[in-house]
Design a protein around this motif. Structure first.
Motif, PDB file in Angstrom:
ATOM      1  N   ASP A  87      -5.776   0.648  -1.614  1.00  0.00           N
ATOM      2  CA  ASP A  87      -4.362   0.482  -1.967  1.00  0.00           C
ATOM      3  C   ASP A  87      -3.574   1.784  -1.816  1.00  0.00           C
ATOM      4  N   LEU A  88      -4.200   2.903  -2.196  1.00  0.00           N
ATOM      5  CA  LEU A  88      -3.502   4.195  -2.210  1.00  0.00           C
ATOM      6  C   LEU A  88      -4.330   5.226  -1.452  1.00  0.00           C
ATOM      7  N   LEU A  89      -3.723   5.833  -0.460  1.00  0.00           N
ATOM      8  CA  LEU A  89      -4.403   6.874   0.308  1.00  0.00           C
ATOM      9  C   LEU A  89      -3.846   8.226  -0.127  1.00  0.00           C
ATOM     10  N   VAL A  90      -4.710   9.022  -0.762  1.00  0.00           N
ATOM     11  CA  VAL A  90      -4.334  10.387  -1.138  1.00  0.00           C
ATOM     12  C   VAL A  90      -4.779  11.294   0.004  1.00  0.00           C
ATOM     13  N   ALA A  91      -3.849  12.100   0.526  1.00  0.00           N
ATOM     14  CA  ALA A  91      -4.170  12.861   1.735  1.00  0.00           C
ATOM     15  C   ALA A  91      -3.415  14.173   1.782  1.00  0.00           C
ATOM     16  N   THR A  92      -3.910  15.089   2.608  1.00  0.00           N
ATOM     17  CA  THR A  92      -3.147  16.288   2.957  1.00  0.00           C
ATOM     18  C   THR A  92      -2.272  15.907   4.159  1.00  0.00           C
ATOM     19  N   GLN A 111       0.844  -1.195   0.000  1.00  0.00           N
ATOM     20  CA  GLN A 111       0.000   0.000   0.000  1.00  0.00           C
ATOM     21  C   GLN A 111       0.881   1.247   0.000  1.00  0.00           C
ATOM     22  N   ALA A 112       0.273   2.370  -0.401  1.00  0.00           N
ATOM     23  CA  ALA A 112       1.063   3.600  -0.543  1.00  0.00           C
ATOM     24  C   ALA A 112       0.267   4.833  -0.104  1.00  0.00           C
ATOM     25  N   TYR A 113       1.025   5.880   0.266  1.00  0.00           N
ATOM     26  CA  TYR A 113       0.441   7.194   0.561  1.00  0.00           C
ATOM     27  C   TYR A 113       0.859   8.162  -0.548  1.00  0.00           C
ATOM     28  N   TRP A 114      -0.033   9.071  -0.891  1.00  0.00           N
ATOM     29  CA  TRP A 114       0.317  10.192  -1.779  1.00  0.00           C
ATOM     30  C   TRP A 114      -0.106  11.458  -1.046  1.00  0.00           C
ATOM     31  N   VAL A 115       0.888  12.240  -0.593  1.00  0.00           N
ATOM     32  CA  VAL A 115       0.596  13.410   0.254  1.00  0.00           C
ATOM     33  C   VAL A 115       0.678  14.689  -0.580  1.00  0.00           C
ATOM     34  N   CYS A 116      -0.410  15.480  -0.531  1.00  0.00           N
ATOM     35  CA  CYS A 116      -0.462  16.749  -1.257  1.00  0.00           C
ATOM     36  C   CYS A 116      -0.198  17.892  -0.277  1.00  0.00           C
ATOM     37  N   THR A 117       0.662  18.811  -0.663  1.00  0.00           N
ATOM     38  CA  THR A 117       0.926  19.973   0.203  1.00  0.00           C
ATOM     39  C   THR A 117       0.620  21.239  -0.567  1.00  0.00           C
ATOM     40  N   ARG A 166      -7.277   0.776  -5.930  1.00  0.00           N
ATOM     41  CA  ARG A 166      -8.347   1.309  -5.064  1.00  0.00           C
ATOM     42  C   ARG A 166      -7.810   2.520  -4.304  1.00  0.00           C
ATOM     43  N   ILE A 167      -8.456   3.672  -4.533  1.00  0.00           N
ATOM     44  CA  ILE A 167      -7.948   4.948  -3.987  1.00  0.00           C
ATOM     45  C   ILE A 167      -8.960   5.537  -3.005  1.00  0.00           C
TER      46      ILE A 167
END
Length: 694
Positions: free
Chosen positions: A547-552, A487-493, A521-522
């Motif tokens: 699978d992928l958590l897109v987050a601040t 699994q992975a994180y995608w962090v937006c700043t 799966r996001i």
């Protein structure tokens, strides 16, 4: 003559009540305040430079004769004055001028000018220099360097210099009170205060400008020492005031602690055991513990906090655990429930998003004492929350809370089970390592414990920095990780503080990734979601359904998913090193090698490059914190809300760190009288924002 500390600025010529209010914005209310309002930098107007020797980019003084003054029409209308000395000719260029100004520059007039030499269309030029006509009654060139002061609207350099000159004349007549006994100072620090002030307002011609600019002149170091001492003494005074309060000793129940340890599937590290002993010793005392617990991401601070909580529970009292976000509060609730409920301990929770009926039930359990541990957010210190017998407060990520909020929670325990000055013990935790220099200076009112050892099995995190131009490669890397069952994180700043803008950025990124990552799966988490929505997304990610958590950056703390082994941080140059290190700590919690990709925007500034390089080189949070302090300064690291503006006038915590041991020795010396201590704090801090009164 009275001490400058006792003379209001209105006693100076040219300062009425109205102008005094303007000066108050600079924290100047007395003549002493004016003397301690020191220059930011200096200009050397003591020497005249021949025109032939001018160097572009350097501020300089020239003297010469006006040969011509003409209005020229290029891209912008300007007044061009040709000035000649014995060595050559240069131009003075003015884009803003009046007819009266033009009349001053008649051929044959001798001028003294000050400004920065630049290359222009007519050779070497000075743009809008300061000018004065040289005549028989002209003032001579200054014999000292010219100070440049911090200003506010309504105050000019010339006016402030004039006021300082008046203050220096009074200083020469009456001196300034020496508050430090010479015997407490090493030889090189025995610089008389009056001499130091006079020197720094008017350094002699030939003074070492570079040394002054770096803040390393002995006069500056003498003042920096006294300022650091004043800050330190103010914190010790807060600590002393705290010591007059009493607290209930919490000896705990050895059988309860034994049962707790028996159910753990692992042993505590040596560092955890050491810190537990320090906390237990504090809790056994009849005065309130004030301890800062530092530990890198994943060092096991929560487990130490649970053992501290057991001391209170075993002593028939209550514990409050406060976290800055609902996500982290929920994480704590789960951990404390899993550890303590099998031992018969009731754990309650209190957050802002609760339904009214559930909240009433929790409040009732807290007030009756039925709930022994209460976990929550800032909702814990609302007026309707009444504890039965609160004896220990645990605050996580304390820099997220304002000082006033911490004080309100502490007051929830005032008088419970005793008299009005009974206070709960406080354990303040942070995973943002605070550099030793900052801890010594800013947290002098706290005892510090450090968990400097990670639990066995934690995986090192491989950190790489990749330009945003290679975004497609990074997306493909996410695809491969998911295909391998990770699994992975995608962090937006975002630079903006606005949660709505951050949410939009995260939403658009999630949509973009959903289009290109077929079959992945996001889920999306940001600050604008309702608590229940955030919780559902986090639970699904933890359960492996996402699978992928897109987050601040809302996931910075309190998220523990061992199967997550890849983190992408977009625009990492916008965040502090400590925050990036916190985010990176969300991976590396399982048994496989983990990776953190810093997807930076091009072009990257030199400072941004240095910061990302530091993150790649260091895995130790304390080394990163020291580098962050060096690159960004203390206010950025702690957050101005917490520091209350660590706005030192002279001192620099990084540069002057070597002075801190001397500061502590002087503060502990019996020869420093109580009156001197009080006057030192007044001299440096009376008109300034003050740090923590909690």
């Amino acid at each position: 003559m009275t001490d400058p500390a006792d003379q209001p600025v209105t006693t100076l010529k040219g300062v009425g009540e109205k102008f005094a209010q303007v000066l108050a914005r600079l924290h100047i209310r007395t003549v002493q305040d004016l003397l301690f309002h020191l220059p930011l930098r200096y200009q050397d107007r003591t020497r005249v430079t021949p025109v032939a020797a001018l160097v572009p980019g350097v501020d300089t003084v020239i003297e010469g004769e006006v040969r011509a003054a003409d209005i020229v029409f290029g891209r912008r209308r300007s007044l061009l004055v040709r000035l000649q000395d014995g060595s050559g000719t240069l131009s003075l260029r003015f884009f803003h001028f009046t007819a009266a100004q033009k009349q001053r520059f008649t051929p044959g007039t001798r001028l003294r000018c000050y400004g920065e030499a630049r290359r222009g269309s007519a050779g070497i030029e000075l743009y809008h220099p300061e000018t004065e006509v040289i005549g028989a009654d002209s003032p001579p060139r200054p014999e000292t360097l010219t100070p440049v002061y911090p200003l506010t609207e309504g105050v000019s350099q010339a006016r402030l210099r004039g006021l300082v000159q008046q203050a220096l004349e009074r200083l020469a007549r009456s001196g300034v009170t020496e508050l430090l006994p010479a015997g407490l100072l090493p030889e090189e620090m025995r610089y008389p205060m009056a001499e130091a002030l006079a020197y720094l307002h008017a350094p002699p011609a030939g003074a070492d400008l570079e040394q002054l600019l770096q803040g390393m002149h002995p006069a500056q170091q003498r003042l920096a020492l006294e300022e650091l001492l004043a800050h330190h003494l103010s914190l010790l005074e807060l600590r002393r005031k705290g010591d007059v309060n009493t607290a209930q000793p919490l000896p705990g129940d050895p059988a309860l602690e034994r049962d707790f340890r028996a159910q753990l599937p692992f042993q505590l590290t040596g560092a955890q055991e050491r810190v537990c002993r320090e906390i237990a010793a504090d809790l056994a005392q009849p005065r309130p513990m004030m301890r800062l617990l530092q530990g890198d991401v994943g060092a096991g601070k929560t487990l130490v906090a649970a053992l501290a909580a057991l001391r209170a529970i075993g002593s028939a009292t209550q514990v409050a655990v406060m976290a800055p976000t609902e996500i982290l509060a929920e994480q704590h609730r789960r951990n404390f429930s899993a550890w303590l409920e099998p031992l018969g301990v009731r754990v309650a929770s209190l957050t802002g998003g609760m339904k009214a009926a559930e909240r009433r039930a929790q409040l009732s359990a807290i007030a009756s004492g039925e709930a022994q541990v209460v976990v929550g957010t800032h909702a814990l210190f609302q007026a309707d929350v009444v504890f039965h017998h609160l004896a220990l407060v645990v605050i996580d990520e304390q820099h997220r809370f304002g000082v006033r909020q911490r004080l309100e929670l502490r007051q929830k325990g005032s008088g419970t089970g005793g008299t009005g000055n009974v206070q709960p013990h406080q354990l303040i935790m942070t995973a943002t390592p605070i550099p030793r220099t900052l801890a010594m200076s800013v947290f002098a009112d706290l005892d510090c414990s450090v968990i400097d050892e990670l639990p066995p099995g934690r995986q090192p995190i491989n950190t790489v920095a990749i330009s945003g131009e290679r975004r497609e490669e990074v997306i493909e890397r996410v695809h491969r990780a998911v295909a391998e069952g990770r699994q992975a994180y995608w962090v937006c700043t975002l630079i903006e503080e606005s949660e709505s803008l951050q949410a939009q950025a995260a939403e658009s990124t999630a949509c973009e990734l959903a289009e290109v990552l077929d079959g992945v799966r996001i889920a999306l988490v940001h600050g604008r979601l309702r608590p229940a929505q955030k919780e559902r997304a986090m639970a699904a990610f933890k359960a492996g359904e996402v699978d992928l958590l897109v987050a601040t950056t809302v996931i910075e703390v309190g998220v523990d998913v061992p199967n997550a082994s890849l983190m992408i941080i977009e625009n990492p140059e916008r965040l502090g090193l400590a925050q990036l290190h916190q985010l990176r700590g969300r991976v590396g919690r399982g048994s496989v090698a983990s990776h953190c990709v810093l997807l930076y925007g091009s072009p990257l500034s030199q400072n941004g490059r240095a910061r990302l390089q530091a993150l790649r080189q260091h895995s130790d949070g304390f080394a990163i914190a020291e580098e962050d302090l060096r690159l960004r300064g203390p206010g950025e690291i702690l957050g101005t809300r917490q520091t209350g503006e660590i706005a030192h006038r002279i001192a620099d915590l990084q540069r002057d760190a070597p002075l801190l041991p001397l500061v502590q020795r002087i503060a502990a010396a019996a020869e420093l009288s109580n009156e001197s201590r009080q006057r030192l704090v007044e001299r440096w801090l009376q008109n300034r924002p003050r740090f923590a009164e909690a």
